[in-house]
Design an enzyme around this catalytic site. Sequence first.
Site, PDB file in Angstrom:
ATOM      1  N   ASP A 142       0.691  19.731 -20.773  1.00 37.43           N
ATOM      2  CA  ASP A 142      -0.098  18.512 -20.912  1.00 37.43           C
ATOM      3  C   ASP A 142       0.746  17.652 -21.848  1.00 37.43           C
ATOM      4  O   ASP A 142       0.743  17.829 -23.060  1.00 37.43           O
ATOM      5  CB  ASP A 142      -1.479  18.818 -21.507  1.00 37.43           C
ATOM      6  CG  ASP A 142      -2.279  17.534 -21.780  1.00 37.43           C
ATOM      7  OD1 ASP A 142      -1.696  16.440 -21.668  1.00 37.43           O
ATOM      8  OD2 ASP A 142      -3.470  17.638 -22.110  1.00 37.43           O
ATOM      9  N   LYS A 191      -0.487   7.020 -23.642  1.00 38.95           N
ATOM     10  CA  LYS A 191       0.022   7.314 -24.980  1.00 38.95           C
ATOM     11  C   LYS A 191       1.521   6.991 -24.984  1.00 38.95           C
ATOM     12  O   LYS A 191       1.910   5.866 -25.247  1.00 38.95           O
ATOM     13  CB  LYS A 191      -0.235   8.782 -25.355  1.00 38.95           C
ATOM     14  CG  LYS A 191      -1.702   9.119 -25.600  1.00 38.95           C
ATOM     15  CD  LYS A 191      -2.452   9.369 -24.331  1.00 38.95           C
ATOM     16  CE  LYS A 191      -3.860   9.865 -24.573  1.00 38.95           C
ATOM     17  NZ  LYS A 191      -4.657   9.789 -23.336  1.00 38.95           N
ATOM     18  N   HIS A 197     -20.998  13.260 -27.777  1.00 39.30           N
ATOM     19  CA  HIS A 197     -20.569  12.335 -28.833  1.00 39.30           C
ATOM     20  C   HIS A 197     -20.472  10.887 -28.382  1.00 39.30           C
ATOM     21  O   HIS A 197     -20.515   9.985 -29.195  1.00 39.30           O
ATOM     22  CB  HIS A 197     -19.271  12.808 -29.509  1.00 39.30           C
ATOM     23  CG  HIS A 197     -18.138  13.026 -28.566  1.00 39.30           C
ATOM     24  ND1 HIS A 197     -18.136  14.021 -27.615  1.00 39.30           N
ATOM     25  CD2 HIS A 197     -16.972  12.365 -28.418  1.00 39.30           C
ATOM     26  CE1 HIS A 197     -17.027  13.966 -26.931  1.00 39.30           C
ATOM     27  NE2 HIS A 197     -16.294  12.975 -27.388  1.00 39.30           N
ATOM     28  N   PHE A 228      -7.383  19.728 -24.614  1.00 38.68           N
ATOM     29  CA  PHE A 228      -8.036  18.486 -25.029  1.00 38.68           C
ATOM     30  C   PHE A 228      -9.417  18.451 -24.365  1.00 38.68           C
ATOM     31  O   PHE A 228      -9.650  19.149 -23.388  1.00 38.68           O
ATOM     32  CB  PHE A 228      -7.171  17.289 -24.606  1.00 38.68           C
ATOM     33  CG  PHE A 228      -7.787  15.968 -24.929  1.00 38.68           C
ATOM     34  CD1 PHE A 228      -7.944  15.579 -26.249  1.00 38.68           C
ATOM     35  CD2 PHE A 228      -8.251  15.121 -23.931  1.00 38.68           C
ATOM     36  CE1 PHE A 228      -8.543  14.372 -26.556  1.00 38.68           C
ATOM     37  CE2 PHE A 228      -8.839  13.907 -24.235  1.00 38.68           C
ATOM     38  CZ  PHE A 228      -8.991  13.539 -25.540  1.00 38.68           C
ATOM     39  N   ASP A 229     -10.355  17.621 -24.880  1.00 38.17           N
ATOM     40  CA  ASP A 229     -11.740  17.728 -24.379  1.00 38.17           C
ATOM     41  C   ASP A 229     -11.891  17.445 -22.889  1.00 38.17           C
ATOM     42  O   ASP A 229     -12.574  18.185 -22.178  1.00 38.17           O
ATOM     43  CB  ASP A 229     -12.746  16.941 -25.235  1.00 38.17           C
ATOM     44  CG  ASP A 229     -12.476  15.448 -25.314  1.00 38.17           C
ATOM     45  OD1 ASP A 229     -11.518  14.974 -24.670  1.00 38.17           O
ATOM     46  OD2 ASP A 229     -13.225  14.755 -26.024  1.00 38.17           O
ATOM     47  N   ALA A 271       1.051  14.413 -22.769  1.00 41.58           N
ATOM     48  CA  ALA A 271       0.649  13.035 -23.120  1.00 41.58           C
ATOM     49  C   ALA A 271       1.524  12.454 -24.238  1.00 41.58           C
ATOM     50  O   ALA A 271       1.814  11.267 -24.243  1.00 41.58           O
ATOM     51  CB  ALA A 271      -0.818  13.008 -23.535  1.00 41.58           C
ATOM     52  N   TYR A 327       0.829  -1.205   0.000  1.00 41.03           N
ATOM     53  CA  TYR A 327       0.000   0.000   0.000  1.00 41.03           C
ATOM     54  C   TYR A 327       0.867   1.259   0.000  1.00 41.03           C
ATOM     55  O   TYR A 327       0.632   2.194  -0.766  1.00 41.03           O
ATOM     56  CB  TYR A 327      -0.907  -0.002   1.246  1.00 41.03           C
ATOM     57  CG  TYR A 327      -1.896   1.141   1.268  1.00 41.03           C
ATOM     58  CD1 TYR A 327      -3.184   0.966   0.764  1.00 41.03           C
ATOM     59  CD2 TYR A 327      -1.547   2.393   1.772  1.00 41.03           C
ATOM     60  CE1 TYR A 327      -4.088   2.009   0.767  1.00 41.03           C
ATOM     61  CE2 TYR A 327      -2.448   3.437   1.767  1.00 41.03           C
ATOM     62  CZ  TYR A 327      -3.723   3.243   1.279  1.00 41.03           C
ATOM     63  OH  TYR A 327      -4.605   4.281   1.281  1.00 41.03           O
TER      64      TYR A 327
END
Length: 460
Positions: free
Chosen positions: A213, A256, A448, A122-123, A215, A70
Site C-alpha cells: 500500500d 498523497k 467517526h 489503513f482504515d 500511498a 474514452y
Amino acid sequence: MKSFPPYRIQVVREIPITTRQEREEVLAGAAYNMFDVPANKVTIDLLTDSGTGAVSAAQEAAAAGADRSYAGSDSYFRFREVVAELTGQPHILPVHQGRAAERVLFGSALGPGRISLSNTHFDTTRANVELTGAEARDLPCPEAADLDSTDPFKGNIDLDALERTLTGPDGGRVGQVLVTITNNGGGGQPVSMANLRAVRRLCDRHGVPFFLDAARFAENAWLVTQREPGYGGHAPREVAQEAFRLADGCVTSLKKDGIAPMGAFIALRDAGLAQRCEANLIATEGFRTYGGLAGHDLERVAQGLREVLDPHYLRARTAETAHLADLINEAGVDIVRPAGIHALYLNAGRLLPHIPPRGFPGHALACELYLAGGIRCAELGSLYLGRFDDAHELVAPAPFELVRLAIPRRTYTESHLEYVADVLSSIAKNPERVPEYRVVDAPPVLRHFNLRMRQVPRDR
Ligand code: F0G
C-alpha cells in the site's frame, strides 16, 4: 545550510480568519465533529494530507492539454509510462482513488475465510478487506508500541509474527501480505528495505502474494536514504523503484505522493490477477485506460509523480515537519517519535492526564486546537479505535490517545506551522482547562465521520 522548498508560490488561496466566539458557535453547531465543520471556518486545515497538496504550474499545463478519449487516450499513455518506469510492473490500472484500488484488488485476491496480513491496515484498507469476507490482521513490529523509542523503522512488519502466522495453522488461509509505506496507521513511520526484502523471502517460501500500500512511497524512500545503512548515497527514485520491484504489485493512492487532487493505481505482476481486476474495474470504475479518472487527472498525477521524488522537495518537506516537531517538543508536548514526514502524532493522553479515555483526550485536544486557533486535525484514539456499547459508552479504550496533524504538501509555509506550534503551546500551558467530551449519538458504521458529541462543562 538551511533547506528550502524548490518552488515559488504563484497562485494562492485566502484562508479564513475567525474569532473564538465564532469558532465556539461553529464547533457546537457541528456537534463537536470536525468532519461537520465547514472548511471556510478553518484557518489551518491539518485534517489530512490527502488531495490537499498544491499543484504545480507544470501539472496544470499538462492538465490543460489532456486528452479525454474514452479508450487509449494520450493522457493514459503518458500516465502509464510514468507508473511503469516507477514500479517496473507490467499491468497497470488507473482508479479514481486508493480505496477503489483496494476494493478492486481485494475483490479478486481475497474472499471469505482468507486473511490479509499487514504492518497496519489503513482504515479504508481494513474495511475493503473485511467487505470481501476476509480478516485483516495487523502485525506491527514490537518497537511501534513504544511511542518514545527513536528506532528508525518503527513502520516495519513484525517478521517473527509473520513467519509464525505463515507456518502456523492459519498459514493456508493467508491470501496476501500488504505492507503500508509509510505506515500511516502506525504513526507515519517508515519501513526499511531490509524489512521489505525479508517479507519478499517469506512470501516466496510460502507462495503468498506480497503487495504494497504505497500511498507515501516517496516519503518512505526518502527516509530510507536518511536512515538505512547502505542507502545513504541513493536517489529516492532508485529506492522507490527497488521497493515497487520487490513486491508482486501495489495499491497506490495518488492523492498523497502523486501530489494530485484525485487519482490512484493498481500495478500487478500476475497477468491472471490483472485480468480479473480489469473486469471488475470496467464494470465498476471505468474503462482500463481511464478507470474513473478524467484525462486531466491522469496528466496531473503523471506530472506529480515526476515532481515528488525530487530530493530538494523531499528534504525541504522533511525539514518542515521536523521544525514543527521541534517547536512542539519545546512547548512540552510529546509526539510519536521519531518524527515522520506526512504527519505528526501528538500524545494527547500524556498531555491531558486529567481526562480518562471515556472523556476522549485526543478528541478534547483536537477540539481545543480548533477553539483556540481555528486548526483542524483528527483524533486517533479511543473515539476512533475504541469499542463502544449500545449506549455509546466506551467499553474498551484504544492503546494510545493520539491526535494527527497531517501536513498538506506545498500548501503551508513555515510561519503557518509556527502558528500551529504557538497555539499548541498556549494549550500546553494550562492543559487542565481542556474539558472532556461524551458521545451523544454514533452510527453503527463509519462512526467517526458521523458522531455527535457534547462538551462536559469544566466546573463539574
Ligand atoms: N492507504 C493509506 C495508507 C492511506 O493513508 C489512505 C488514505 C488510503 C490507503 C486510501 O486512499 O483516500 O485515495 O482512497 N488516507 C487519507 C488520510 C484519507 O487522511 O490518511 P484514498
